[in-house]
Design a protein around this motif. Structure first.
Motif, short mmCIF file in Angstrom:
data_model
loop_
_atom_site.label_atom_id
_atom_site.label_comp_id
_atom_site.label_asym_id
_atom_site.label_seq_id
_atom_site.Cartn_x
_atom_site.Cartn_y
_atom_site.Cartn_z
N GLY A 1 -26.25 11.45 -17.10
CA GLY A 1 -27.50 12.19 -17.01
C GLY A 1 -27.38 13.55 -16.33
O GLY A 1 -28.34 14.33 -16.34
N ASP A 2 -26.21 13.87 -15.73
CA ASP A 2 -26.04 15.18 -15.09
C ASP A 2 -26.06 16.28 -16.14
O ASP A 2 -25.52 16.12 -17.24
CB ASP A 2 -24.69 15.25 -14.35
CG ASP A 2 -24.68 14.51 -13.03
OD1 ASP A 2 -25.75 14.03 -12.61
OD2 ASP A 2 -23.59 14.43 -12.42
N LYS A 3 -26.68 17.38 -15.78
CA LYS A 3 -26.67 18.57 -16.63
C LYS A 3 -25.52 19.46 -16.17
O LYS A 3 -25.38 19.70 -14.98
CB LYS A 3 -28.00 19.31 -16.53
CG LYS A 3 -28.00 20.65 -17.24
CD LYS A 3 -29.30 20.91 -17.96
CE LYS A 3 -29.37 22.27 -18.62
NZ LYS A 3 -28.25 22.69 -19.41
N ILE A 4 -24.71 19.91 -17.10
CA ILE A 4 -23.57 20.78 -16.78
C ILE A 4 -24.03 22.23 -16.78
O ILE A 4 -24.63 22.70 -17.75
CB ILE A 4 -22.43 20.59 -17.79
CG1 ILE A 4 -21.92 19.14 -17.76
CG2 ILE A 4 -21.29 21.57 -17.52
CD1 ILE A 4 -20.90 18.81 -18.83
N ASP A 5 -23.76 22.94 -15.69
CA ASP A 5 -24.02 24.38 -15.63
C ASP A 5 -22.85 25.04 -16.38
O ASP A 5 -21.81 25.34 -15.79
CB ASP A 5 -24.10 24.85 -14.18
CG ASP A 5 -24.45 26.34 -14.06
OD1 ASP A 5 -24.24 27.10 -15.04
OD2 ASP A 5 -24.91 26.73 -12.97
N GLU A 6 -23.03 25.22 -17.68
CA GLU A 6 -21.92 25.63 -18.55
C GLU A 6 -21.36 27.00 -18.20
O GLU A 6 -20.15 27.19 -18.18
CB GLU A 6 -22.37 25.57 -20.01
CG GLU A 6 -22.68 24.15 -20.45
CD GLU A 6 -23.03 24.02 -21.91
OE1 GLU A 6 -23.11 25.05 -22.63
OE2 GLU A 6 -23.21 22.87 -22.37
N GLU A 7 -22.21 27.96 -17.91
CA GLU A 7 -21.71 29.30 -17.59
C GLU A 7 -20.94 29.31 -16.28
O GLU A 7 -19.90 29.95 -16.16
CB GLU A 7 -22.86 30.32 -17.58
CG GLU A 7 -23.44 30.58 -18.97
CD GLU A 7 -22.38 30.92 -20.03
OE1 GLU A 7 -21.51 31.79 -19.77
OE2 GLU A 7 -22.41 30.31 -21.11
N ALA A 8 -21.45 28.60 -15.28
CA ALA A 8 -20.76 28.52 -13.99
C ALA A 8 -19.42 27.80 -14.15
O ALA A 8 -18.42 28.21 -13.55
CB ALA A 8 -21.63 27.82 -12.96
#
Length: 147
Positions: free
Chosen positions: A110-117
C-alpha cells in the motif's frame, strides 16, 4: 519438465530473466513493487546492468553496485550499497540507518513510491559510483620479461 528454482538459476539464465521470474513468482504486491522499482531504476539510468547475486538477489549496477532488491514476507527492501554517502533530501531512506555504508528503503503493501525522488536518489548513486571509478588510478600494465 521440472520447474527451475529462480533462487538458483542456470548458466543459460540471464539476470534479467531471473528477475522476471522472481517478479512472476511473487505474484502479489511484492512482485508489483519490485517490478515498479526495477522500471524506475531503468528510467533513471538506461545504462544500468542487472545482476543476480547471493543465490537470488536482484542487483543493479553501474560502475559498481547501485542497489539491491530483496523481497521478504512483509516488505520489499531496496538497499543502496553506498546509501550513507548519498544526500536524501526527500527522506526516502527508512531502514538500515545504523551503518556507515548502506541505507535502505522498505516498501510495505500500500506504500506510494515517490518516483521522482527515487529516480533522483538512483542518479545520485550512479554519479557517486562513476566519480569513485574516475578517481581510481589506472592499473599499470606489467611488462613481460623477454628471455
Amino acid at each position: 519438465m521440472a520447474k527451475s528454482d529462480p533462487k538458483e538459476g542456470t548458466a543459460e539464465d540471464s539476470p534479467s530473466l531471473l528477475i522476471d521470474g522472481r517478479i512472476k513468482e511473487l505474484s502479489d504486491w511484492r512482485g508489483e513493487t519490485l517490478a515498479r522499482v526495477r522500471t524506475l531504476i531503468q528510467q533513471a539510468d538506461p545504462e544500468v546492468v542487472e545482476e543476480w547475486k547471493w543465490r537470488g538477489v536482484p542487483v543493479w549496477s553501474h560502475d559498481g553496485i547501485i542497489c539491491t532488491g530483496e523481497t521478504y514476507k512483509n516488505v520489499v527492501k531496496m538497499t543502496f550499497a553506498k546509501g550513507a554517502s548519498l544526500e536524501d533530501p526527500s527522506g526516502l531512506f527508512n531502514s538500515s540507518m545504523e551503518g556507515n555504508t548502506r541505507r535502505a528503503i522498505d516498501f510495505h503493501e500500500g506504500d506510494k513510491i515517490d518516483e521522482e525522488a527515487l529516480k533522483a536518489l538512483i542518479r545520485a548513486a550512479v554519479a557517486l559510483n562513476t566519480a569513485a571509478r574516475a578517481a581510481r588510478p589506472a592499473r599499470s600494465q606489467k611488462k613481460s620479461k623477454s628471455a
